[in-house]
Design a protein around this motif. Sequence first.
Motif, mmCIF file in Angstrom:
data_model
loop_
_atom_site.group_PDB
_atom_site.id
_atom_site.type_symbol
_atom_site.label_atom_id
_atom_site.label_comp_id
_atom_site.label_asym_id
_atom_site.label_seq_id
_atom_site.Cartn_x
_atom_site.Cartn_y
_atom_site.Cartn_z
ATOM 1 N N GLY A 21 -51.858 138.756 -6.689
ATOM 2 C CA GLY A 21 -53.195 137.435 -5.383
ATOM 3 C C GLY A 21 -53.409 138.595 -4.715
ATOM 4 N N ALA A 22 -53.104 140.431 -4.850
ATOM 5 C CA ALA A 22 -53.551 140.994 -3.610
ATOM 6 C C ALA A 22 -54.798 141.596 -3.663
ATOM 7 N N GLN A 23 -54.966 141.348 -4.886
ATOM 8 C CA GLN A 23 -56.937 142.086 -4.788
ATOM 9 C C GLN A 23 -57.827 141.412 -4.382
ATOM 10 N N LEU A 24 -58.926 141.464 -4.225
ATOM 11 C CA LEU A 24 -60.308 140.754 -3.339
ATOM 12 C C LEU A 24 -60.578 139.500 -4.905
ATOM 13 N N ALA A 25 -60.359 140.153 -5.924
ATOM 14 C CA ALA A 25 -60.692 139.042 -7.185
ATOM 15 C C ALA A 25 -59.759 138.473 -7.176
ATOM 16 N N SER A 312 -64.990 138.776 2.952
ATOM 17 C CA SER A 312 -65.388 137.838 3.388
ATOM 18 C C SER A 312 -66.238 136.982 1.830
ATOM 19 N N TYR A 313 -66.693 137.858 1.717
ATOM 20 C CA TYR A 313 -68.083 136.930 0.948
ATOM 21 C C TYR A 313 -66.896 136.377 0.085
ATOM 22 N N LEU A 314 -66.183 137.895 -0.939
ATOM 23 C CA LEU A 314 -65.181 137.124 -2.149
ATOM 24 C C LEU A 314 -64.615 135.956 -1.727
ATOM 25 N N ALA A 315 -63.646 136.024 -0.253
ATOM 26 C CA ALA A 315 -63.082 135.173 0.576
ATOM 27 C C ALA A 315 -63.435 133.561 -0.381
ATOM 28 N N GLY A 316 -64.611 133.697 0.401
ATOM 29 C CA GLY A 316 -65.803 132.029 -0.482
ATOM 30 C C GLY A 316 -66.090 131.918 -1.273
ATOM 31 N N SER A 317 -66.095 133.333 -1.846
ATOM 32 C CA SER A 317 -67.258 133.044 -3.289
ATOM 33 C C SER A 317 -66.178 131.874 -5.141
ATOM 34 N N ARG A 361 -62.449 116.121 -5.161
ATOM 35 C CA ARG A 361 -63.031 117.788 -4.045
ATOM 36 C C ARG A 361 -62.252 117.776 -3.245
ATOM 37 N N LEU A 362 -61.917 116.635 -2.491
ATOM 38 C CA LEU A 362 -61.028 117.509 -1.580
ATOM 39 C C LEU A 362 -59.456 118.479 -1.657
ATOM 40 N N VAL A 363 -58.702 118.066 -2.643
ATOM 41 C CA VAL A 363 -57.814 118.762 -3.809
ATOM 42 C C VAL A 363 -58.499 119.701 -4.486
ATOM 43 N N GLY A 364 -59.638 120.193 -4.642
ATOM 44 C CA GLY A 364 -60.058 121.040 -5.872
ATOM 45 C C GLY A 364 -59.944 120.482 -6.864
ATOM 46 N N HIS A 365 -61.505 120.581 -7.563
ATOM 47 C CA HIS A 365 -61.806 120.163 -8.803
ATOM 48 C C HIS A 365 -61.204 121.667 -9.737
ATOM 49 N N PRO A 366 -60.998 121.435 -10.633
ATOM 50 C CA PRO A 366 -60.263 121.833 -11.344
ATOM 51 C C PRO A 366 -61.762 123.408 -12.217
ATOM 52 N N ALA A 367 -62.407 122.436 -12.669
ATOM 53 C CA ALA A 367 -63.575 123.305 -12.552
ATOM 54 C C ALA A 367 -64.273 123.859 -12.781
ATOM 55 N N ARG A 368 -63.945 124.495 -10.616
ATOM 56 C CA ARG A 368 -64.658 124.843 -10.176
ATOM 57 C C ARG A 368 -63.013 126.380 -9.799
ATOM 58 N N THR A 369 -62.303 125.790 -10.315
ATOM 59 C CA THR A 369 -61.136 126.294 -9.876
ATOM 60 C C THR A 369 -60.745 127.583 -10.973
ATOM 61 N N GLY A 370 -60.915 127.604 -12.065
ATOM 62 C CA GLY A 370 -60.426 128.006 -13.125
ATOM 63 C C GLY A 370 -61.537 128.294 -13.838
ATOM 64 N N GLY A 371 -62.023 127.827 -15.132
ATOM 65 C CA GLY A 371 -63.445 128.588 -15.945
ATOM 66 C C GLY A 371 -62.331 129.234 -16.618
ATOM 67 N N ASN A 372 -63.651 129.740 -17.121
ATOM 68 C CA ASN A 372 -62.885 130.580 -18.201
ATOM 69 C C ASN A 372 -62.733 132.219 -17.066
ATOM 70 N N ARG A 373 -61.460 132.387 -17.992
ATOM 71 C CA ARG A 373 -61.060 134.055 -17.534
ATOM 72 C C ARG A 373 -62.417 135.443 -18.138
ATOM 73 N N ALA A 374 -62.580 136.224 -16.749
ATOM 74 C CA ALA A 374 -63.251 137.171 -17.074
ATOM 75 C C ALA A 374 -62.262 137.778 -18.527
ATOM 76 N N ARG A 375 -63.753 138.147 -19.770
ATOM 77 C CA ARG A 375 -63.865 138.686 -20.668
ATOM 78 C C ARG A 375 -63.553 140.225 -21.234
#
Length: 375
Positions: A21-25, A312-317, A361-375
Motif C-alpha cells: 500500500g506504499a506506492q502511489l497506485a 494528491s491527484y492519485l490519492a483522489g483518482s 454510496r457512503l461505504v463505497g461501491h465495490p464496482a468503483r473500488t475494485g474492477g479489473n486489475r491492470a493486465r
Amino acid sequence: MRFPLVMAGLAMIACSAVPAGAQLAAGKEKFLGNIVANSVPANFGAYWNQVTPENSSKWGSVESVRGTMNWTALDTAYQYATANGFRFKAHTLVWGSQYPSWITGLTPAEQRAEIEEWMTLLAARYPQIWAVDVVNEPVKTPLPFKNALGGDGATGWDWVITSFQLARQKFPNAKLLINEYGTENDAAARNQMLAIIALLKDRGLIDGIGIQAHAFNLDAMTAAQMRTCLDAYAATGLDLYITELDIRGTGATQTEAAQSAKYQELFPVMWEHGAVKGVTLWGYIVGQTWLANTGIVNADGTERAATTWLKSYLAGSPPPPPPPPPAPPTSPPASGGGGGGGGAPSPGFLGGLALLFVVRRLVGHPARTGGNRAR
Ligand code: G3I
C-alpha cells in the motif's frame, strides 16, 4: 545450447519487501511503474509498483561478449520486482539499438540462431516476466540484421511478425508488446505503427501497444493531442501502456513549475483513458534520468512539484463518480409528516431501496473500488 540453465542456482539479491500500500497506485486498477538501472533506489517502493529495467534487459547489455551472459543487473531488478509482487517487463528482445556489436558480423542463419538463443535464455531465467517489449521502435530505428528474421517480405514487416512468432513460442505466458516513440503527435508515423499492429493482430500475436511518451514529444503537446493519439491506438481494441514517460515543461521553460503544469495537463489524459492499463515513468530521481530536467524527486529525497501534484491527484483518482440518479419515488409521507426535510423516509419497499443505495454510496461501491486489475 551453450549455456546451462542455472535457474536454481541464481545468485538471488536479498530484497527487503516494501510495505503493502506504499506506492502511489497501490490498490488501483492501473499500475504506476518506473525503471531500475543497476540498483534499486531506496525509495522506489514508496512510489512505484511496476518495474522495467532501464538497460539491463537489452541484448547488448546482457551479451556484449558472444556467449558470455551478464545477468547481474537484470537479476537485481527482477528479484526486487518479484519479491514485492510488482509486474516486471523485459525491455527489449529485438531493437535496432543496443544490440551486441558482434551480431552484424555473422551470417543471417547464425544471427537467427543467436536471436532465438537470446530469447530462450531470457525466458528460462525469468519465468515471471509479465510483459515483454518484443520489438522496440520498428518505425524509428531500423534493424540492421532484419534479414535474419525474414526481412521486409511480402507484408513489408515480415521481420516484426517473425519476432513476435518467436516471442509467442518462448514467452507463452507474457504479454507481447510493441513499443515506439515519436508517434504521439505524428499521425503519419502512428499510421505506420497501426499498419504493423494490424498485421500482428490479424495473426493473434500482439497483446498490447507501448507508447513511450518522452519529453521531446510531450513537452509541446496539448491534452487534446494526447487524447487523439490514445484514441487512435485504442481503436485497435488492444490494451495501451505508457511505457517511458518523462516530462520537462513547455518549450524552453523547464522549471519545476512548468514541469508540474505539463504533468497536470497530460497525465490525467493518460491515466484516465479506458484503454490505458498502466503507466511507467522513465526515471524519477534528479540527476539520474537519461534526459536532463525530467526527474521529479530530488536526490536528497525531497519531492519536486510534479510529485506533490501526482500524489494528491492519485490519492483522489479515479475522479468522483457522477451524482446518483434521483431517488425513486417513495410512498406518500404519512399524514402530518410536515413534508419538510428531516423526516425519516417511508419504510416502504422503494424507500428501503433508496436507503440501501445511500448506504452503499457512503461505504463505497465495490464496482468503483475494485474492477479489473491492470493486465
Ligand atoms: O555502460 C556503459 C559504460 O560502461 C560506459 O563507460 C559509458 C560511457 O558512455 O556508457 C555506458 O553505457 C551507456 C548506457 O546508457 C548505460 O548507462 C550508454 O553510453 C548510453 O548510450 C546508454 O543510454 C541509454 C539509451 O537508452 C541508449 O539508447 C539510456 O541509459 C536509456 O535510458 C535509454 O533508454 C531508451 C529506451 O531503451 C528506448 N526508448 C528510448 C529511451 C531513451 O533513449
